[in-house]
Scaffold this motif. Structure first.
Motif, PDB file in Angstrom:
ATOM      1  N   LYS A 117       6.202 -13.678   2.061  1.00 53.74           N
ATOM      2  CA  LYS A 117       7.280 -13.045   1.296  1.00 53.74           C
ATOM      3  C   LYS A 117       7.674 -11.711   1.921  1.00 53.74           C
ATOM      4  N   ALA A 118       6.677 -10.926   2.346  1.00 53.20           N
ATOM      5  CA  ALA A 118       6.967  -9.627   2.953  1.00 53.20           C
ATOM      6  C   ALA A 118       7.786  -9.781   4.233  1.00 53.20           C
ATOM      7  N   LEU A 119       7.420 -10.729   5.085  1.00 54.84           N
ATOM      8  CA  LEU A 119       8.150 -10.905   6.338  1.00 54.84           C
ATOM      9  C   LEU A 119       9.543 -11.489   6.098  1.00 54.84           C
ATOM     10  N   ARG A 120       9.674 -12.344   5.116  1.00 48.51           N
ATOM     11  CA  ARG A 120      11.002 -12.890   4.813  1.00 48.51           C
ATOM     12  C   ARG A 120      11.907 -11.835   4.179  1.00 48.51           C
ATOM     13  N   ASN A 121      11.326 -10.934   3.390  1.00 47.95           N
ATOM     14  CA  ASN A 121      12.117  -9.872   2.770  1.00 47.95           C
ATOM     15  C   ASN A 121      12.423  -8.727   3.733  1.00 47.95           C
ATOM     16  N   HIS A 122      11.668  -8.665   4.829  1.00 46.92           N
ATOM     17  CA  HIS A 122      11.852  -7.605   5.830  1.00 46.92           C
ATOM     18  C   HIS A 122      12.004  -8.259   7.211  1.00 46.92           C
ATOM     19  N   PRO A 123      13.184  -8.799   7.495  1.00 49.82           N
ATOM     20  CA  PRO A 123      13.359  -9.530   8.759  1.00 49.82           C
ATOM     21  C   PRO A 123      13.200  -8.660   9.999  1.00 49.82           C
ATOM     22  N   GLU A 124      13.218  -7.331   9.824  1.00 52.52           N
ATOM     23  CA  GLU A 124      13.012  -6.435  10.954  1.00 52.52           C
ATOM     24  C   GLU A 124      11.536  -6.274  11.302  1.00 52.52           C
ATOM     25  N   ALA A 125      10.631  -6.729  10.424  1.00 55.78           N
ATOM     26  CA  ALA A 125       9.193  -6.508  10.611  1.00 55.78           C
ATOM     27  C   ALA A 125       8.595  -7.526  11.572  1.00 55.78           C
ATOM     28  N   ALA A 126       7.754  -7.042  12.465  1.00 54.40           N
ATOM     29  CA  ALA A 126       7.055  -7.904  13.416  1.00 54.40           C
ATOM     30  C   ALA A 126       5.763  -8.460  12.840  1.00 54.40           C
ATOM     31  N   LEU A 127       5.162  -7.709  11.901  1.00 54.56           N
ATOM     32  CA  LEU A 127       3.921  -8.173  11.289  1.00 54.56           C
ATOM     33  C   LEU A 127       3.786  -7.621   9.880  1.00 54.56           C
ATOM     34  N   ALA A 128       3.058  -8.360   9.066  1.00 53.93           N
ATOM     35  CA  ALA A 128       2.668  -7.904   7.728  1.00 53.93           C
ATOM     36  C   ALA A 128       1.150  -7.851   7.691  1.00 53.93           C
ATOM     37  N   TYR A 147      -5.327   0.561   5.085  1.00 55.77           N
ATOM     38  CA  TYR A 147      -4.602   0.757   6.336  1.00 55.77           C
ATOM     39  C   TYR A 147      -3.281   1.459   6.044  1.00 55.77           C
ATOM     40  N   LEU A 148      -2.441   1.657   7.029  1.00 55.59           N
ATOM     41  CA  LEU A 148      -1.163   2.321   6.819  1.00 55.59           C
ATOM     42  C   LEU A 148      -0.402   1.617   5.708  1.00 55.59           C
ATOM     43  N   GLN A 149       0.108   2.379   4.770  1.00 52.50           N
ATOM     44  CA  GLN A 149       0.739   1.810   3.584  1.00 52.50           C
ATOM     45  C   GLN A 149       2.257   1.719   3.745  1.00 52.50           C
ATOM     46  N   GLY A 150       2.852   0.815   2.970  1.00 48.92           N
ATOM     47  CA  GLY A 150       4.304   0.724   2.908  1.00 48.92           C
ATOM     48  C   GLY A 150       4.922   0.077   4.120  1.00 48.92           C
ATOM     49  N   SER A 151       6.177   0.439   4.361  1.00 50.44           N
ATOM     50  CA  SER A 151       6.970  -0.109   5.462  1.00 50.44           C
ATOM     51  C   SER A 151       7.258   1.004   6.461  1.00 50.44           C
ATOM     52  N   LEU A 152       6.981   0.740   7.734  1.00 44.59           N
ATOM     53  CA  LEU A 152       7.173   1.723   8.800  1.00 44.59           C
ATOM     54  C   LEU A 152       7.871   1.062   9.978  1.00 44.59           C
ATOM     55  N   THR A 153       8.474   1.866  10.820  1.00 42.93           N
ATOM     56  CA  THR A 153       8.912   1.319  12.097  1.00 42.93           C
ATOM     57  C   THR A 153       7.677   1.018  12.933  1.00 42.93           C
ATOM     58  N   GLY A 154       7.829   0.145  13.892  1.00 42.72           N
ATOM     59  CA  GLY A 154       6.705  -0.148  14.761  1.00 42.72           C
ATOM     60  C   GLY A 154       6.190   1.093  15.457  1.00 42.72           C
ATOM     61  N   ASP A 155       7.104   1.958  15.913  1.00 38.62           N
ATOM     62  CA  ASP A 155       6.692   3.164  16.623  1.00 38.62           C
ATOM     63  C   ASP A 155       5.921   4.111  15.713  1.00 38.62           C
ATOM     64  N   GLN A 156       6.344   4.236  14.466  1.00 39.84           N
ATOM     65  CA  GLN A 156       5.605   5.092  13.522  1.00 39.84           C
ATOM     66  C   GLN A 156       4.171   4.595  13.353  1.00 39.84           C
ATOM     67  N   ALA A 157       3.999   3.295  13.227  1.00 43.48           N
ATOM     68  CA  ALA A 157       2.655   2.741  13.069  1.00 43.48           C
ATOM     69  C   ALA A 157       1.811   2.964  14.314  1.00 43.48           C
ATOM     70  N   ILE A 158       2.393   2.762  15.470  1.00 43.09           N
ATOM     71  CA  ILE A 158       1.663   2.949  16.725  1.00 43.09           C
ATOM     72  C   ILE A 158       1.200   4.395  16.856  1.00 43.09           C
ATOM     73  N   GLN A 159       2.113   5.336  16.629  1.00 45.58           N
ATOM     74  CA  GLN A 159       1.768   6.750  16.828  1.00 45.58           C
ATOM     75  C   GLN A 159       0.752   7.230  15.790  1.00 45.58           C
ATOM     76  N   GLY A 208       9.100  -3.952  13.131  1.00 39.08           N
ATOM     77  CA  GLY A 208       8.484  -3.036  12.195  1.00 39.08           C
ATOM     78  C   GLY A 208       7.159  -3.515  11.621  1.00 39.08           C
ATOM     79  N   TYR A 209       6.622  -2.671  10.732  1.00 38.94           N
ATOM     80  CA  TYR A 209       5.296  -2.844  10.133  1.00 38.94           C
ATOM     81  C   TYR A 209       5.451  -2.825   8.623  1.00 38.94           C
ATOM     82  N   ILE A 210       4.695  -3.682   7.939  1.00 38.43           N
ATOM     83  CA  ILE A 210       4.657  -3.629   6.479  1.00 38.43           C
ATOM     84  C   ILE A 210       3.269  -4.023   5.990  1.00 38.43           C
ATOM     85  N   ASN A 211       2.806  -3.340   4.951  1.00 41.37           N
ATOM     86  CA  ASN A 211       1.522  -3.638   4.324  1.00 41.37           C
ATOM     87  C   ASN A 211       1.805  -4.167   2.924  1.00 41.37           C
TER      88      ASN A 211
END
Length: 267
Positions: A117-128, A147-159, A208-211
């Motif tokens: 559901k998270a990945l379908r609701n956030h098509p920009e996300a690479a992983l949940a 782990y990192l909470q919420g929705s972030l860009t991939g770069d935000q999660a990496i950094q 992007g990233y989502i938890n």
């Protein structure tokens, strides 16, 4: 389980959105609990592919007990190592989503439903990803790992991870991957301690990233895990140094690494 036949699997993968790959070596002690947790998911439109890395125990026998038509089994003729066995799962997966799941962990019954559901609701996300409950060998809860909470860009999660020199994304059991973002990316087998983090960071360069915001599984710690067997302090330090070199944008992670290293040396 059905013996894996690629043509049969690909035919099913055309209409099924998700493959769970379970790399395993000598997993007889915990494998049945793991597979049972996959079989009872609230989201049930998936395939399970167990990839046996030439086990010498009853792993194959346990897999053969499962008559669920969603479950497939394949066996390597020789042990190719943990990282390459994970990569074999990624090579074989053909569905929209793919999850690598450790054969000693236990997936909570609603995790797949929430991650899909998270990945379908956030098509920009690479992983949940999800949080998890860390346990001992008998599933005795030790603590909750967040782990990192919420929705972030991939770069935000990496950094966030490189600045802390810490895996705040989770391991393979935590994440559900969008296969189009994985593409040809595979685990870098030069890493041992941080192989999953480094792989996830390359995936997060694609999206992007989502938890999902809750624990998704029991993460079982015991003396036979890859991290316990193959990651002494010198290996961990080597991986941390390589990870910082690859992803750091400021001197801060390098300074933090040297301070930690000094503290370890001093006791």
């Amino acid at each position: 389980m059905k013996p894996f036949q690629e043509a049969d699997y690909i035919k099913k993968a055309d209409t099924i959105p998700l493959t769970i790959c379970v790399p395993v070596y000598n997993g007889e002690k915990y494998l049945r609990e793991c597979l049972d947790s996959l079989a009872t998911q609230s989201f049930n439109n998936f395939l399970v592919l167990t990839i046996d890395n030439a086990s010498t125990d009853d792993t194959q026998k346990i897999c053969q007990e499962y008559e669920d038509p969603r479950f497939f089994y394949t066996r390597n003729p020789e042990n190719i190592g943990s990282g390459p066995n994970h990569n074999r799962g990624l090579d074989l997966a053909k569905t929209e989503f793919v999850k690598l799941f450790s054969a000693d962990d236990i997936l909570f019954s609603d995790t797949l439903e929430l991650q899909v559901k998270a990945l379908r609701n956030h098509p920009e996300a690479a992983l949940a990803t999800s949080d998890c409950i860390v346990t001992g060998p008998q599933l005795e809860p030790l603590h909750e790992a967040r782990y990192l909470q919420g929705s972030l860009t991939g770069d935000q999660a990496i950094q966030a991870c490189v600045n802390l020199i810490d895996n705040k994304i989770g391991g393979p059991s935590n994440t559900l991957l969008r296969r189009s973002c994985v593409g040809s990316l595979r685990f870098d087998t030069s890493y041992k301690w941080l192989a999953d983090l480094e792989f996830h960071c390359r995936v997060l360069r694609q999206g992007g990233y989502i938890n999902i915001g809750k624990p998704g599984f029991y993460y079982r710690r015991h003396s036979a895990t890859d991290s316990e067997i193959g990651c002494p302090p010198e290996v961990r330090e080597r991986d941390e140094r390589a990870f910082i070199r690859a992803y750091a944008r400021s001197p801060l992670p390098r300074l933090r690494f040297e301070l930690r290293r000094l503290k370890r040396r001093l006791g």
